[in-house]
Motif scaffolding. Structure first.
Motif, PDB file in Angstrom:
ATOM      1  N   UNK A   1     -10.657   3.938 -23.048  1.00 47.34           N
ATOM      2  CA  UNK A   1     -10.580   5.369 -23.306  1.00 47.34           C
ATOM      3  C   UNK A   1      -9.744   6.057 -22.232  1.00 47.34           C
ATOM      4  N   UNK A   2      -8.889   6.985 -22.654  1.00 43.30           N
ATOM      5  CA  UNK A   2      -8.065   7.739 -21.722  1.00 43.30           C
ATOM      6  C   UNK A   2      -8.902   8.835 -21.071  1.00 43.30           C
ATOM      7  N   UNK A   3      -8.484   9.328 -19.902  1.00 41.53           N
ATOM      8  CA  UNK A   3      -9.257  10.375 -19.212  1.00 41.53           C
ATOM      9  C   UNK A   3      -9.475  11.625 -20.055  1.00 41.53           C
ATOM     10  N   UNK A   4      -8.543  11.924 -20.962  1.00 40.48           N
ATOM     11  CA  UNK A   4      -8.663  13.131 -21.791  1.00 40.48           C
ATOM     12  C   UNK A   4      -9.553  12.918 -23.017  1.00 40.48           C
ATOM     13  N   UNK A   5      -9.879  11.666 -23.320  1.00 38.97           N
ATOM     14  CA  UNK A   5     -10.700  11.379 -24.499  1.00 38.97           C
ATOM     15  C   UNK A   5     -12.184  11.467 -24.136  1.00 38.97           C
ATOM     16  N   UNK A   6     -12.987  11.969 -25.080  1.00 35.89           N
ATOM     17  CA  UNK A   6     -14.427  12.058 -24.846  1.00 35.89           C
ATOM     18  C   UNK A   6     -15.090  10.707 -25.089  1.00 35.89           C
ATOM     19  N   UNK A   7     -16.301  10.561 -24.600  1.00 36.84           N
ATOM     20  CA  UNK A   7     -17.045   9.307 -24.779  1.00 36.84           C
ATOM     21  C   UNK A   7     -17.263   9.038 -26.273  1.00 36.84           C
ATOM     22  N   UNK A   8     -17.097   7.780 -26.655  1.00 34.63           N
ATOM     23  CA  UNK A   8     -17.384   7.401 -28.053  1.00 34.63           C
ATOM     24  C   UNK A   8     -18.684   6.593 -28.135  1.00 34.63           C
ATOM     25  N   UNK A   9     -19.630   6.969 -27.285  1.00 36.21           N
ATOM     26  CA  UNK A   9     -20.946   6.342 -27.258  1.00 36.21           C
ATOM     27  C   UNK A   9     -21.941   7.351 -26.689  1.00 36.21           C
ATOM     28  N   UNK A  10     -23.215   7.102 -26.889  1.00 35.60           N
ATOM     29  CA  UNK A  10     -24.271   7.984 -26.368  1.00 35.60           C
ATOM     30  C   UNK A  10     -25.199   7.190 -25.468  1.00 35.60           C
ATOM     31  N   UNK A  11     -25.624   7.810 -24.374  1.00 36.29           N
ATOM     32  CA  UNK A  11     -26.645   7.228 -23.510  1.00 36.29           C
ATOM     33  C   UNK A  11     -27.972   7.891 -23.848  1.00 36.29           C
ATOM     34  N   UNK A  12     -28.947   7.094 -24.205  1.00 39.70           N
ATOM     35  CA  UNK A  12     -30.260   7.615 -24.596  1.00 39.70           C
ATOM     36  C   UNK A  12     -31.332   7.122 -23.636  1.00 39.70           C
TER      37      UNK A  12
END
Length: 414
Positions: free
Chosen positions: A263-274
């Motif tokens: 993932x690039x620095x400008x891209x948001x996370x494509x996963x969730x931490x629960x």
């Protein structure tokens, strides 16, 4: 010493007044009894429900963080459509994170599905089947009653071995030991090597080990398709017992997984931490609202009881005006008169509160399905504390009026 003696005398006068007007005393404390009963009953029910529900989510573990596509807790603007397009976690990511992370005590990989387990003509439907890595036992509690957990070679070799729950065992192998016997899962034979400890019935049957079957992850992938358009696996991380350690672990997971997925620095996370705390906090906030409602319901009853005690105390002052005048003419101090009536009001309220708590305690012996009602020490103290406050508030004005009576005018009163 004189002050203590006078206070003790005031206490005796208050007790005698309550005994001499027993019927009025009983009627006065009924309002407080109902009010304290309403508040403590609601709090006891709320606390018991909250404890039971939270215990149902104990399978999530403590200090555990999981990587998933979706967040456990959402709201009205929950962007499920965005989470739905996220990539699934993979076994290669699990291996990468297990080797790279330094703030994680353990990392595990697992996937689950509902299926039917068979042995001869017996079968158990709706079994929670889990495929796990060897490190699963280091992240979550795996209470094995008899037999054993998987060996590392059994996990790595994707052997057909299984650990089963008590309900599954009783259904498939009534009155016999399941260890060493073979069960069938989707046509494949698995040797039972362990039996989970009995958890018993809870308010919610969520991921209960009693109806669970656990097998190696490699064996699970032979039975079910895991990955995109299939079953979503989960990577779980066991953190340290400190807030700082958990924050460091979460930051390390985010940085490492973003690097792994490119993932690039400008891209948001494509996963969730629960975390399990998310669910626990949501449950706690819901029960806070219910507790507030309990305060409102019980508050009105307490208010009525307080007015009842205040009314009786005014009547009591009126009846004993002549006696008050005699006491003051003989040298009784104002605080001696004040304490008489204040103690009487407090005793009335405390007796009513104690009666309300006794009723609540009696209700704890009633079985409400699988819900166990428990009257906590905190709620007992709360009930008696509220009763004392109500007694002081209800009795302070009549007691003050009695203490300020002019002895000459009081003696002349009829």
């Amino acid at each position: 010493m004189i002050f203590l003696k006078l206070t003790w005398e005031s206490l005796r006068f208050a007790m005698q007044a309550l005994k001499s007007n027993l019927t009025r005393t009983i009627l006065s404390l009924l309002g407080v009894t109902v009010g304290i009963f309403a508040i403590i009953a609601v709090f006891t029910l709320v606390d018991s429900l909250e404890k039971n529900i939270k215990s149902s989510f104990s399978f999530l573990g403590s200090n555990v963080v999981t990587v998933n596509r979706f967040q456990f807790v959402g709201g009205p603007d929950y962007p499920w459509w965005k989470y739905f397009r996220r990539p699934y976690s993979t076994y290669s990511e699990y291996v990468f994170l297990k080797d790279k992370l330094r703030n994680a005590e353990a990392v595990s990989f697992s996937a689950g599905a509902n299926t039917t387990v068979q042995f001869g003509s017996n079968s158990y439907k709706g079994t929670n089947l889990s495929g796990v890595s060897y490190t699963y036992k280091d992240v979550y509690e795996v209470p094995v009653q008899s037999g054993r957990f998987f060996t590392e070679s059994e996990i790595n070799g994707s052997r057909n071995v299984a650990i089963i729950g008590e309900k599954v065992a009783n259904t498939l192998f009534p009155n016999s030991d399941p260890i060493g016997k073979e069960v069938k899962i989707k046509g494949a034979k698995f040797v039972v090597i362990g039996l989970f400890e009995l958890e018993g019935e809870g308010l919610f049957e969520i991921a209960s080990k009693d109806e669970a079957v656990m097998i190696p992850y490699g064996s699970f992938t032979k039975l079910f398709f895991v990955g995109k358009n299939g079953i979503e696996p989960s990577i779980a991380f066991k953190g340290m017992d400190s807030d700082i350690g958990m924050v460091a672990l979460e930051n390390e997971i985010i940085g490492s997984l973003r690097a792994k997925r490119g993932l690039k620095p400008t891209e948001e996370d494509n996963f969730s931490l629960n975390k399990s705390e998310f669910i626990m906090n949501t449950i706690g906030s819901i029960f806070d609202v219910i507790s507030a409602a309990g305060w409102v319901i019980g508050g009105f009853s307490i208010l009525v009881g307080g007015f009842g005690i205040a009314n009786i105390m005014f009547v009591s002052v009126k009846e004993r005006t002549n006696i008050i005048g005699i006491q003051k003419s003989l040298g009784a101090k104002n605080y001696f008169i004040l304490f008489q009536f204040l103690f009487e009001a407090i005793f009335l309220s405390l007796i009513g509160g104690f009666a309300g708590i006794i009723i609540v305690y009696g209700l704890t012996f009633i079985q409400l399905g699988s819900l166990e009602l428990v009257l906590s020490f905190k709620n007992i103290v709360l009930g008696l504390g509220i009763s004392s406050i109500i007694g002081v508030v209800s009795g302070i004005v009549p007691a003050t009026l009695a203490a300020r009576l002019d002895p000459v005018e009081a003696i002349r009163a009829t």
